[in-house]
Design a protein around this motif. Structure first.
Motif, mmCIF file in Angstrom:
data_model
loop_
_atom_site.group_PDB
_atom_site.id
_atom_site.type_symbol
_atom_site.label_atom_id
_atom_site.label_comp_id
_atom_site.label_asym_id
_atom_site.label_seq_id
_atom_site.Cartn_x
_atom_site.Cartn_y
_atom_site.Cartn_z
ATOM 1 N N SER A 162 0.877 -1.437 -0.132
ATOM 2 C CA SER A 162 -0.071 -0.061 0.133
ATOM 3 C C SER A 162 0.939 1.217 -0.011
ATOM 4 N N PHE A 163 0.037 2.557 -0.425
ATOM 5 C CA PHE A 163 1.044 3.607 -0.408
ATOM 6 C C PHE A 163 1.474 3.942 1.149
ATOM 7 N N GLU A 164 0.586 3.694 2.293
ATOM 8 C CA GLU A 164 1.174 3.738 3.722
ATOM 9 C C GLU A 164 2.316 2.979 4.033
ATOM 10 N N GLN A 165 2.516 1.818 3.644
ATOM 11 C CA GLN A 165 3.337 0.738 3.964
ATOM 12 C C GLN A 165 4.657 1.283 3.047
ATOM 13 N N ASN A 166 4.617 1.490 2.193
ATOM 14 C CA ASN A 166 5.832 2.148 1.299
ATOM 15 C C ASN A 166 6.441 3.442 1.876
ATOM 16 N N ALA A 167 5.576 4.374 2.134
ATOM 17 C CA ALA A 167 6.138 5.674 2.897
ATOM 18 C C ALA A 167 6.811 5.435 4.268
ATOM 19 N N PHE A 168 6.170 4.342 4.984
ATOM 20 C CA PHE A 168 7.066 3.896 6.285
ATOM 21 C C PHE A 168 8.139 3.136 6.139
ATOM 22 N N ILE A 169 8.356 2.495 4.780
ATOM 23 C CA ILE A 169 9.471 1.685 4.783
ATOM 24 C C ILE A 169 10.648 2.965 4.483
ATOM 25 N N LYS A 170 10.305 3.918 3.705
ATOM 26 C CA LYS A 170 11.348 5.008 3.576
ATOM 27 C C LYS A 170 11.608 5.813 4.515
ATOM 28 N N ALA A 171 10.289 6.164 5.464
ATOM 29 C CA ALA A 171 10.763 7.131 6.505
ATOM 30 C C ALA A 171 11.466 6.314 7.626
ATOM 31 N N ARG A 172 11.068 5.018 7.741
ATOM 32 C CA ARG A 172 11.804 4.296 8.942
ATOM 33 C C ARG A 172 13.259 4.106 8.647
ATOM 34 N N ALA A 173 13.570 3.844 7.307
ATOM 35 C CA ALA A 173 14.742 3.584 7.004
ATOM 36 C C ALA A 173 15.846 4.894 7.091
ATOM 37 N N ALA A 174 15.275 6.051 6.868
ATOM 38 C CA ALA A 174 15.959 7.198 6.863
ATOM 39 C C ALA A 174 16.308 7.696 8.520
ATOM 40 N N ALA A 175 15.062 7.357 9.225
ATOM 41 C CA ALA A 175 15.267 7.608 10.575
ATOM 42 C C ALA A 175 16.328 6.555 11.352
ATOM 43 N N ALA A 176 16.468 5.491 10.970
ATOM 44 C CA ALA A 176 17.397 4.355 11.468
ATOM 45 C C ALA A 176 18.787 4.797 10.998
ATOM 46 N N ARG A 177 18.889 5.148 9.864
ATOM 47 C CA ARG A 177 20.115 5.643 9.226
ATOM 48 C C ARG A 177 20.938 6.972 10.055
ATOM 49 N N THR A 178 19.954 8.036 10.003
ATOM 50 C CA THR A 178 20.388 9.196 10.299
ATOM 51 C C THR A 178 20.408 9.578 12.019
ATOM 52 N N GLY A 179 19.485 8.821 12.779
ATOM 53 C CA GLY A 179 19.098 8.957 13.945
ATOM 54 C C GLY A 179 18.321 10.166 14.388
ATOM 55 N N LEU A 180 17.581 10.630 13.131
ATOM 56 C CA LEU A 180 16.602 11.941 13.240
ATOM 57 C C LEU A 180 15.358 11.500 13.008
ATOM 58 N N PRO A 181 14.190 12.363 12.979
ATOM 59 C CA PRO A 181 12.966 11.977 12.810
ATOM 60 C C PRO A 181 12.976 12.271 11.115
ATOM 61 N N ALA A 182 12.145 11.282 10.739
ATOM 62 C CA ALA A 182 12.330 11.595 9.035
ATOM 63 C C ALA A 182 10.885 11.315 8.454
ATOM 64 N N ILE A 183 10.558 11.899 7.426
ATOM 65 C CA ILE A 183 9.460 11.948 6.855
ATOM 66 C C ILE A 183 9.460 11.477 5.152
ATOM 67 N N ALA A 184 8.521 11.014 4.860
ATOM 68 C CA ALA A 184 8.529 10.314 3.414
ATOM 69 C C ALA A 184 7.194 10.218 2.947
ATOM 70 N N ASP A 185 7.155 10.210 1.584
ATOM 71 C CA ASP A 185 5.487 9.954 0.932
ATOM 72 C C ASP A 185 5.942 8.841 -0.250
ATOM 73 N N ASP A 186 4.705 8.242 -0.301
ATOM 74 C CA ASP A 186 4.706 7.625 -1.608
ATOM 75 C C ASP A 186 3.365 7.644 -2.195
ATOM 76 N N SER A 187 3.382 8.018 -3.508
ATOM 77 C CA SER A 187 2.270 8.233 -4.370
ATOM 78 C C SER A 187 1.913 7.932 -5.419
ATOM 79 N N GLY A 188 0.832 8.036 -6.127
ATOM 80 C CA GLY A 188 0.587 7.473 -7.557
ATOM 81 C C GLY A 188 -0.963 7.710 -7.888
ATOM 82 N N ILE A 189 -1.270 7.416 -8.992
ATOM 83 C CA ILE A 189 -2.532 7.702 -9.623
ATOM 84 C C ILE A 189 -3.527 6.324 -9.434
ATOM 85 N N ALA A 190 -4.790 6.476 -9.145
ATOM 86 C CA ALA A 190 -5.558 5.361 -9.022
ATOM 87 C C ALA A 190 -6.858 5.684 -9.682
#
Length: 199
Positions: free
Chosen positions: A44-72
């Motif tokens: 889902s869009f939500e799962q992919n957004a979390f995958i990206k945000a959590r990977a960046a937060a884990a690597r940087t040690g900082l809060p991270a935001i990400a998005d996943d988007s498309g057309i439905a």
């Protein structure tokens, strides 16, 4: 000043989100990310957004935001959906994506071409706990046109006509698009959680 990482290598997206979020998150500095991109294998869009945000937060040690988007597209059961960027093949070519979608909708009547741009915006905090992680969904409703029109934007913008508009998303100015897009809707909803990090 609290620093938040945008989990994207796209400089244009960083600029766009600074425009959208700047007035909404005083005390928060939004910075780019140069770490490796995780495999987006969510369903889902939500799962992919979390995958990206959590990977960046884990690597940087900082809060991270990400998005996943498309057309439905309604008549296609919500497709291309999470596969929007590679709908026309692995090259992720905007033109190929648009051409395939238009071909698939060739025989679909104008009043059955409803669609929406969808954006899931996620915030992930560093550490193992996911209690503070949050995701908001933004939908920009409209319909798929029969041929591309307009020179602005990217992706499916030239064939997407937002509800209430006589123009395609690619004919809107940047300011007009920022005022109503799916990304604006999702990140505006997420803004209070980002702003709270600086309080």
């Amino acid at each position: 000043m609290t620093t938040v990482v945008l989990a994207s290598h796209n400089a244009h997206k960083l600029e766009e989100l600074r425009r959208i979020l700047g007035p909404l998150i005083p005390g928060v500095e939004l910075v780019g990310y140069d770490g490796p991109e995780p495999v987006e294998n969510g369903l889902s869009f939500e799962q992919n957004a979390f995958i990206k945000a959590r990977a960046a937060a884990a690597r940087t040690g900082l809060p991270a935001i990400a998005d996943d988007s498309g057309i439905a597209v309604d008549v296609l059961g919500g497709s291309p959906g999470i596969f929007s960027a590679r709908w026309g093949g692995p090259a992720r070519d905007d033109r190929a994506n648009v051409e395939l979608l238009l071909w698939q909708l060739t025989d679909v009547a104008d009043d059955h071409r409803d669609a929406g741009f969808v954006c899931a915006a996620a915030l992930a905090l560093p550490g193992d706990s996911r209690d503070g992680d949050i995701c908001e969904l933004g939908v920009w409703p409209g319909r798929v046109l029969r041929q591309p029109t307009g020179e602005h934007g990217f992706g499916y913008d030239p064939i997407f006509q937002p509800d209430g508009e006589s123009r395609s998303a690619a004919e809107l100015t940047g300011a007009e698009k920022d005022a109503q897009s799916h990304r604006t809707r999702a990140f505006t909803a997420l803004a209070p959680a980002i702003r709270a990090l600086a309080e």
